[in-house]
Scaffold this motif. Structure first.
Motif, PDB file in Angstrom:
ATOM      1  N   ILE A 131      49.222  33.188  27.645  1.00  0.00           N
ATOM      2  CA  ILE A 131      49.437  33.809  28.946  1.00  0.00           C
ATOM      3  C   ILE A 131      48.106  34.020  29.649  1.00  0.00           C
ATOM      4  CG2 ILE A 131      50.194  35.907  30.120  1.00  0.00           C
ATOM      5  CD1 ILE A 131      52.375  36.145  27.970  1.00  0.00           C
ATOM      6  N   VAL A 132      47.123  34.546  28.914  1.00  0.00           N
ATOM      7  CA  VAL A 132      45.811  34.780  29.510  1.00  0.00           C
ATOM      8  C   VAL A 132      45.189  33.465  29.935  1.00  0.00           C
ATOM      9  CG1 VAL A 132      43.476  35.593  29.030  1.00  0.00           C
ATOM     10  CG2 VAL A 132      45.428  36.926  28.269  1.00  0.00           C
ATOM     11  N   ASN A 133      45.259  32.446  29.091  1.00  0.00           N
ATOM     12  CA  ASN A 133      44.677  31.143  29.436  1.00  0.00           C
ATOM     13  C   ASN A 133      45.347  30.538  30.651  1.00  0.00           C
ATOM     14  OD1 ASN A 133      42.824  31.228  27.401  1.00  0.00           O
ATOM     15  ND2 ASN A 133      44.095  30.110  25.935  1.00  0.00           N
ATOM     16  N   SER A 134      46.659  30.682  30.781  1.00  0.00           N
ATOM     17  CA  SER A 134      47.345  30.112  31.932  1.00  0.00           C
ATOM     18  C   SER A 134      46.925  30.809  33.219  1.00  0.00           C
ATOM     19  CB  SER A 134      48.854  30.193  31.760  1.00  0.00           C
ATOM     20  OG  SER A 134      49.281  31.539  31.797  1.00  0.00           O
ATOM     21  N   ILE A 135      46.667  32.100  33.141  1.00  0.00           N
ATOM     22  CA  ILE A 135      46.226  32.822  34.329  1.00  0.00           C
ATOM     23  C   ILE A 135      44.787  32.448  34.671  1.00  0.00           C
ATOM     24  CG2 ILE A 135      45.686  35.096  35.267  1.00  0.00           C
ATOM     25  CD1 ILE A 135      48.063  36.153  33.616  1.00  0.00           C
ATOM     26  N   VAL A 136      43.926  32.398  33.683  1.00  0.00           N
ATOM     27  CA  VAL A 136      42.508  32.154  33.939  1.00  0.00           C
ATOM     28  C   VAL A 136      42.240  30.707  34.305  1.00  0.00           C
ATOM     29  CG1 VAL A 136      40.230  32.152  32.874  1.00  0.00           C
ATOM     30  CG2 VAL A 136      41.758  34.058  32.495  1.00  0.00           C
ATOM     31  N   TYR A 137      42.776  29.767  33.526  1.00  0.00           N
ATOM     32  CA  TYR A 137      42.403  28.370  33.722  1.00  0.00           C
ATOM     33  C   TYR A 137      43.235  27.649  34.769  1.00  0.00           C
ATOM     34  CZ  TYR A 137      39.528  29.062  29.643  1.00  0.00           C
ATOM     35  OH  TYR A 137      38.589  29.519  28.776  1.00  0.00           O
ATOM     36  N   HIS A 138      44.408  28.143  35.095  1.00  0.00           N
ATOM     37  CA  HIS A 138      45.231  27.487  36.101  1.00  0.00           C
ATOM     38  C   HIS A 138      45.150  28.194  37.440  1.00  0.00           C
ATOM     39  CE1 HIS A 138      46.839  24.826  33.108  1.00  0.00           C
ATOM     40  NE2 HIS A 138      47.139  25.857  32.336  1.00  0.00           N
ATOM     41  N   ASN A 139      44.300  29.201  37.535  1.00  0.00           N
ATOM     42  CA  ASN A 139      44.065  29.921  38.783  1.00  0.00           C
ATOM     43  C   ASN A 139      45.353  30.442  39.413  1.00  0.00           C
ATOM     44  OD1 ASN A 139      41.294  29.516  38.597  1.00  0.00           O
ATOM     45  ND2 ASN A 139      41.439  27.533  39.618  1.00  0.00           N
ATOM     46  N   LEU A 140      46.207  31.006  38.616  1.00  0.00           N
ATOM     47  CA  LEU A 140      47.425  31.596  39.137  1.00  0.00           C
ATOM     48  C   LEU A 140      47.084  32.947  39.758  1.00  0.00           C
ATOM     49  CD1 LEU A 140      49.891  30.875  36.211  1.00  0.00           C
ATOM     50  CD2 LEU A 140      49.724  29.668  38.372  1.00  0.00           C
ATOM     51  N   SER A 141      47.640  33.217  40.906  1.00  0.00           N
ATOM     52  CA  SER A 141      47.409  34.499  41.557  1.00  0.00           C
ATOM     53  C   SER A 141      48.534  35.460  41.200  1.00  0.00           C
ATOM     54  CB  SER A 141      47.334  34.314  43.076  1.00  0.00           C
ATOM     55  OG  SER A 141      48.590  33.913  43.570  1.00  0.00           O
ATOM     56  N   ALA A 142      48.361  36.692  41.571  1.00  0.00           N
ATOM     57  CA  ALA A 142      49.381  37.703  41.307  1.00  0.00           C
ATOM     58  C   ALA A 142      50.659  37.379  42.072  1.00  0.00           C
ATOM     59  CB  ALA A 142      48.861  39.076  41.697  1.00  0.00           C
ATOM     60  N   GLU A 143      50.493  36.797  43.262  1.00  0.00           N
ATOM     61  CA  GLU A 143      51.657  36.429  44.063  1.00  0.00           C
ATOM     62  C   GLU A 143      52.437  35.285  43.406  1.00  0.00           C
ATOM     63  OE1 GLU A 143      52.596  35.591  48.762  1.00  0.00           O
ATOM     64  OE2 GLU A 143      50.563  35.380  48.010  1.00  0.00           O
ATOM     65  N   ASP A 144      51.709  34.317  42.784  1.00  0.00           N
ATOM     66  CA  ASP A 144      52.365  33.212  42.082  1.00  0.00           C
ATOM     67  C   ASP A 144      53.145  33.710  40.875  1.00  0.00           C
ATOM     68  OD1 ASP A 144      51.229  31.493  43.890  1.00  0.00           O
ATOM     69  OD2 ASP A 144      49.527  30.986  42.580  1.00  0.00           O
ATOM     70  N   LEU A 145      52.688  34.800  40.272  1.00  0.00           N
ATOM     71  CA  LEU A 145      53.361  35.352  39.104  1.00  0.00           C
ATOM     72  C   LEU A 145      54.528  36.260  39.481  1.00  0.00           C
ATOM     73  CD1 LEU A 145      50.245  36.153  36.918  1.00  0.00           C
ATOM     74  CD2 LEU A 145      51.902  34.334  36.549  1.00  0.00           C
ATOM     75  N   GLY A 146      54.725  36.546  40.786  1.00  0.00           N
ATOM     76  CA  GLY A 146      55.863  37.327  41.233  1.00  0.00           C
ATOM     77  C   GLY A 146      55.595  38.805  41.400  1.00  0.00           C
ATOM     78  N   PHE A 147      54.314  39.207  41.360  1.00  0.00           N
ATOM     79  CA  PHE A 147      53.994  40.614  41.572  1.00  0.00           C
ATOM     80  C   PHE A 147      53.931  40.907  43.062  1.00  0.00           C
ATOM     81  CE2 PHE A 147      51.905  39.855  37.406  1.00  0.00           C
ATOM     82  CZ  PHE A 147      52.616  40.788  36.680  1.00  0.00           C
ATOM     83  N   PRO A 148      54.340  42.112  43.487  1.00  0.00           N
ATOM     84  CA  PRO A 148      54.196  42.468  44.899  1.00  0.00           C
ATOM     85  C   PRO A 148      52.720  42.633  45.237  1.00  0.00           C
ATOM     86  CG  PRO A 148      54.978  44.348  43.638  1.00  0.00           C
ATOM     87  CD  PRO A 148      54.949  43.176  42.713  1.00  0.00           C
ATOM     88  N   THR A 149      52.285  41.989  46.299  1.00  0.00           N
ATOM     89  CA  THR A 149      50.862  42.027  46.671  1.00  0.00           C
ATOM     90  C   THR A 149      50.707  42.518  48.097  1.00  0.00           C
ATOM     91  OG1 THR A 149      50.930  39.730  47.404  1.00  0.00           O
ATOM     92  CG2 THR A 149      50.259  40.115  45.127  1.00  0.00           C
ATOM     93  N   ASP A 150      49.490  42.976  48.392  1.00  0.00           N
ATOM     94  CA  ASP A 150      49.176  43.392  49.760  1.00  0.00           C
ATOM     95  C   ASP A 150      48.562  42.209  50.502  1.00  0.00           C
ATOM     96  OD1 ASP A 150      46.709  43.217  48.614  1.00  0.00           O
ATOM     97  OD2 ASP A 150      46.148  45.308  48.909  1.00  0.00           O
TER      98      ASP A 150
END
Length: 117
Positions: free
Chosen positions: A90-109
């Motif tokens: 999970i950590v590697n997918s976030i760090v190396y694939h440059n996923l943002s919080a919005e791509d992961l489905g979190f509410p963002t400002d």
């Protein structure tokens, strides 16, 4: 008026025990000071075993914590780290694939930061 003797510390520190005890016997001010010091010394001697026992209890706790940490580390090495692979993926997918919080489905400002209500 007689001045108080202030040689107790000097005799205690720089003279041998025989000279020091002779001065204490002959000087009433130093004799009183020596009695006070003996009382303090006796009190310290009384509470010393308590502090030693407390220190030993703390060491035993520390040994137990070290043993627990070593056991957990040994378990992970024995398993080959398989228990941690999922979290690392999970950590590697976030760090190396440059996923943002919005791509992961979190509410963002508007800045792309996760909103907390």
């Amino acid at each position: 008026m007689k001045e108080k003797c202030n040689k107790y510390e000097a005799y205690f520190t720089f003279r041998d025990e025989k000279e020091f005890l002779e001065h204490v016997e002959n000087c009433p001010d130093c004799k009183i000071e020596h009695e006070k010091m003996q009382k303090v010394s006796d009190l310290i001697g009384e509470v010393r075993p308590y502090f030693l026992a407390q220190k030993q209890r703390e060491k035993k706790k520390l040994y137990k914590i070290k043993a627990a940490c070593f056991s957990i580390a040994l378990m992970f090495f024995a398993l080959g780290g398989t228990a941690l692979n999922y979290e690392y993926d999970i950590v590697n997918s976030i760090v190396y694939h440059n996923l943002s919080a919005e791509d992961l489905g979190f509410p963002t400002d508007e800045y792309g930061l996760i909103m907390v209500e």
